[in-house]
Design a protein around this motif. Structure first.
Motif, short mmCIF file in Angstrom:
data_model
loop_
_atom_site.label_atom_id
_atom_site.label_comp_id
_atom_site.label_asym_id
_atom_site.label_seq_id
_atom_site.Cartn_x
_atom_site.Cartn_y
_atom_site.Cartn_z
N ASP A 179 -3.22 -5.81 -2.04
CA ASP A 179 -2.79 -4.97 -1.64
C ASP A 179 -3.68 -3.91 -0.89
N VAL A 180 -4.47 -3.54 -1.98
CA VAL A 180 -5.70 -2.60 -1.04
C VAL A 180 -6.21 -3.24 -0.39
N PHE A 181 -6.99 -4.52 0.00
CA PHE A 181 -7.40 -4.99 0.62
C PHE A 181 -7.30 -5.36 2.27
N GLU A 182 -5.21 -5.27 2.15
CA GLU A 182 -4.69 -5.68 3.24
C GLU A 182 -4.27 -4.36 3.48
N HIS A 183 -4.18 -3.56 2.62
CA HIS A 183 -3.76 -1.81 3.76
C HIS A 183 -4.42 -1.25 4.43
N VAL A 184 -6.30 -1.92 3.72
CA VAL A 184 -7.56 -0.90 4.57
C VAL A 184 -7.92 -1.96 5.32
N ALA A 185 -8.11 -3.55 4.96
CA ALA A 185 -9.41 -4.23 5.68
C ALA A 185 -9.04 -5.29 5.71
N GLY A 186 -7.22 -5.53 5.64
CA GLY A 186 -7.22 -7.10 6.32
C GLY A 186 -7.69 -7.89 7.36
N ASN A 187 -7.92 -8.96 7.01
CA ASN A 187 -7.86 -9.99 7.80
C ASN A 187 -8.32 -11.50 7.00
N TYR A 188 -7.65 -12.29 7.83
CA TYR A 188 -7.38 -13.32 7.39
C TYR A 188 -8.91 -14.12 7.18
N PHE A 189 -9.89 -13.97 8.02
CA PHE A 189 -11.32 -15.01 7.47
C PHE A 189 -11.44 -13.54 6.68
N ARG A 190 -11.56 -12.48 7.01
CA ARG A 190 -12.10 -11.19 5.56
C ARG A 190 -12.10 -12.16 4.46
#
Length: 304
Positions: free
Chosen positions: A184-195
């Motif tokens: 959730d934190v990743f998607e909220h701040v820096a979400g990107n499938y390839f990342r």
């Protein structure tokens, strides 16, 4: 992920995470082979434990660095609960690692120094997005490992020293509990499938490499690394682990993957109920009765 979606999803996690104060006992006579039937598995777990006092603080710092960018208060509370759980993990593993040192393993100091330096390099070179991707990748991998350990608990931990088995299974029950937070934190701040996929591959390859270096060094000190029967046993064990783990890891790479798609093992939920009834019992599991649908403590319900 939109902020409101992240918050709604995170509210589910907030109700299920508990920061537990655990006590684990390690008998003075316990050797590094705390599972006498499976010394190779003992050293794989020991090697992984050596990384925890360096990995977990890195994860905590990475997640805390994102906190000011999170606009949803529920997700912030989930992050705080996650930090609380991870902090107890690395402290307990540090205590266990000191027990390993007390058993005379000379290689541990050098292994710890290399692990510490490795995480310092990753953190220093990585952007916030890269560090969050590593954190999410590790947590997705830990969820898969937790499922595998619980599913195969009787084979891997049956008859083992209760304190160590209880430590490892407690750790991964809590990994399952907070499975959504790093995502959730990743998607909220820096979400990107390839990342995200890059983070999974980075974290998985890095942890596996550190663990292999560790168990190889420990088995060399045991005199088992060049023992033919031990190497065969190790190969069969790794084949079993990866056969069970591979499908769980591969699903992480699918676009649209979310840890919410993964059903919690019923045994993990039963462990949480045991803790609610008797926190001490959850730290002294009866490893002779791991085939039961619910965890049983030593001296409870007819245990030895």
């Amino acid at each position: 992920m939109p902020a409101d979606a992240g918050g709604a999803a995170a509210s589910q996690a907030a109700t299920r995470m508990t920061v537990r104060r655990m006590g684990f006992s390690y008998p003075p006579a316990m050797s590094g082979h705390w599972n006498a039937k499976r010394p190779e598995f003992s050293q794989i777990v020991n090697a992984a434990s050596l990384a925890m006092p360096y990995l977990e603080p890195y994860l905590i710092r990475s997640m805390q660095a994102a906190r000011e960018r999170i606009t949803d208060e529920t997700l912030r509370r989930d992050l705080d609960a996650y930090v609380g759980q991870e902090a107890t993990h690395y402290r307990q593993h540090r205590k266990f690692n000191e027990e390993l040192k007390a058993r005379g393993y000379r290689c541990i100091g050098g292994l710890e120094a290399a692990i510490d330096a490795s995480y310092k390099r990753i953190e220093a070179k990585g952007t916030l997005a890269a560090n969050l991707a590593y954190a999410e990748g590790f947590e997705s991998m830990a969820l898969a490992i937790g499922e595998m350990l619980i599913e195969d608990r009787e084979f891997l931990f049956g008859g083992a020293e209760s304190g160590v088995a209880s430590l490892v299974l407690w750790h991964f029950v809590e990994e399952i509990e907070h499975k959504n937070v790093a995502y959730d934190v990743f998607e909220h701040v820096a979400g990107n499938y390839f990342r995200r996929v890059g983070g999974v591959l980075h974290a998985t390859s890095h942890i596996f490499a550190l663990t292999r270096t560790g168990y190889q060094a420990l088995l060399k000190e045991d005199g088992l690394w060049r023992d033919a029967r031990s190497r065969i046993a190790l190969g069969l064990l790794l084949a079993r682990i990866f056969a069970k783990l591979a499908p769980k890891l591969l699903r992480i790479l699918v676009p649209g993957y979310s840890p919410r798609q993964v059903k919690d093992p019923s045994w993990a939920s039963a462990w949480a109920r045991l803790f609610m009834r008797d926190g001490e019992a959850a730290g002294r599991l009866d490893t002779g009765r791991l085939d039961a649908a619910e965890p049983v403590a030593i001296n409870a319900g007819g245990g030895e």
